[in-house]
Motif scaffolding. Structure first.
Motif, PDB file in Angstrom:
ATOM      1  N   THR A  63     -18.385  16.173 -18.177  1.00 57.88           N
ATOM      2  CA  THR A  63     -18.337  15.861 -19.604  1.00 57.88           C
ATOM      3  C   THR A  63     -17.933  17.068 -20.441  1.00 57.88           C
ATOM      4  O   THR A  63     -18.026  17.026 -21.666  1.00 57.88           O
ATOM      5  N   TYR A  64     -17.493  18.122 -19.806  1.00 58.13           N
ATOM      6  CA  TYR A  64     -17.158  19.342 -20.530  1.00 58.13           C
ATOM      7  C   TYR A  64     -15.922  19.132 -21.406  1.00 58.13           C
ATOM      8  O   TYR A  64     -14.931  18.536 -20.976  1.00 58.13           O
ATOM      9  N   LYS A  65     -15.981  19.625 -22.647  1.00 56.39           N
ATOM     10  CA  LYS A  65     -14.853  19.545 -23.572  1.00 56.39           C
ATOM     11  C   LYS A  65     -14.232  20.930 -23.707  1.00 56.39           C
ATOM     12  O   LYS A  65     -14.869  21.864 -24.179  1.00 56.39           O
ATOM     13  N   ARG A  66     -12.988  21.043 -23.279  1.00 52.23           N
ATOM     14  CA  ARG A  66     -12.310  22.334 -23.308  1.00 52.23           C
ATOM     15  C   ARG A  66     -12.124  22.843 -24.731  1.00 52.23           C
ATOM     16  O   ARG A  66     -11.877  22.085 -25.660  1.00 52.23           O
ATOM     17  N   GLN A  67     -12.222  24.169 -24.860  1.00 56.39           N
ATOM     18  CA  GLN A  67     -12.069  24.817 -26.158  1.00 56.39           C
ATOM     19  C   GLN A  67     -10.841  25.719 -26.222  1.00 56.39           C
ATOM     20  O   GLN A  67     -10.395  26.081 -27.302  1.00 56.39           O
ATOM     21  N   GLU A 123     -14.940  26.033 -16.378  1.00 61.24           N
ATOM     22  CA  GLU A 123     -15.684  25.749 -17.606  1.00 61.24           C
ATOM     23  C   GLU A 123     -16.309  27.025 -18.167  1.00 61.24           C
ATOM     24  O   GLU A 123     -16.308  27.247 -19.389  1.00 61.24           O
ATOM     25  N   ASP A 174     -15.391  28.562 -21.840  1.00 60.97           N
ATOM     26  CA  ASP A 174     -16.463  28.768 -22.810  1.00 60.97           C
ATOM     27  C   ASP A 174     -16.595  30.243 -23.186  1.00 60.97           C
ATOM     28  O   ASP A 174     -16.834  30.582 -24.349  1.00 60.97           O
TER      29      ASP A 174
END
Length: 212
Positions: free
Chosen positions: A38-42, A76, A80
């Motif tokens: 569920t990680y949302k890339r930044q 990830e 982050d």
């Protein structure tokens, strides 16, 4: 053991000295494996993300002891960390170095092999990485990219060895009550020393041993 698809984990302990700087984030890092779906890339776009995942696993592939960097949630972690440094530093300098290096890998791979780095054959990927794995050996034209790879490799190792998978690989013996501290467990230190001595084995079989 040298992984046939890339740089083996045993060749990387000599540049892992910055691990302690991230030890305070171990608890959060241990959850990365479970948070990844569920990680949302930044920071990274789709193409960069694919390259990051391939490069991380070339640096820390799965072996008989543990899983790979991507299985540990290292991409990830890097994404982050770059976003965090941008906020803390007030600039994009670190992200620019990493993104620039990823772009160079693709351009160099396209120039040499007609395909992006992530789509190149393992031997082709290794051919490029051999040029930038050791800054002191890099040609003048490659030194900027050697600096990028050193930074990316540090980030990969910091992420891996602060993860649940990486801690188990050491094995990590912290948070255990002892009546008397007698120094590092001999078995753990023997593994670390062996990995440091193995060095990085290039295409010609040359080795850069640890001289500590």
């Amino acid at each position: 053991m040298q992984d046939r698809n890339g740089v083996s984990r045993r060749s990387l302990f000599q540049i892992a000295g910055s691990l302690a700087a991230l030890s305070s984030g171990t608890a959060q890092a241990q959850d990365r494996e479970h948070a990844a779906p569920t990680y949302k890339r930044q920071t990274f776009d789709d193409r960069q993300w694919h390259t990051v995942r391939v490069l991380c696993d070339l640096i820390v592939p799965a072996d008989e002891h543990s899983g790979s960097a991507t299985q540990a949630g290292v991409p990830e972690f890097i994404d982050d960390w770059l976003a965090f440094r941008k906020e803390e530093d007030g600039n994009d300098d670190l992200a620019a170095q990493i993104l620039g290096g990823l772009a160079w890998l693709d351009l160099e791979s396209a120039r040499l092999f007609g395909k992006p780095f992530a789509g190149a054959a393992p031997a082709q990927q290794k051919q490029i990485l051999d040029r930038i794995a050791w800054p002191e050996r890099a040609a003048e034209a490659d030194r900027r990219w050697a600096a990028f790879f050193s930074k990316f490799r540090d980030l990969t190792l910091n992420g891996f060895y602060s993860s649940k998978i990486g801690i188990a690989d050491l094995p990590y013996l912290g948070n255990t009550a002892v009546a008397e501290w007698k120094g590092c467990d001999p078995a753990v230190w023997a593994r670390i020393e062996q990995r440091m001595r193995d060095g990085y084995k290039g295409l010609g079989g040359e080795v850069k041993p640890w001289n500590g």
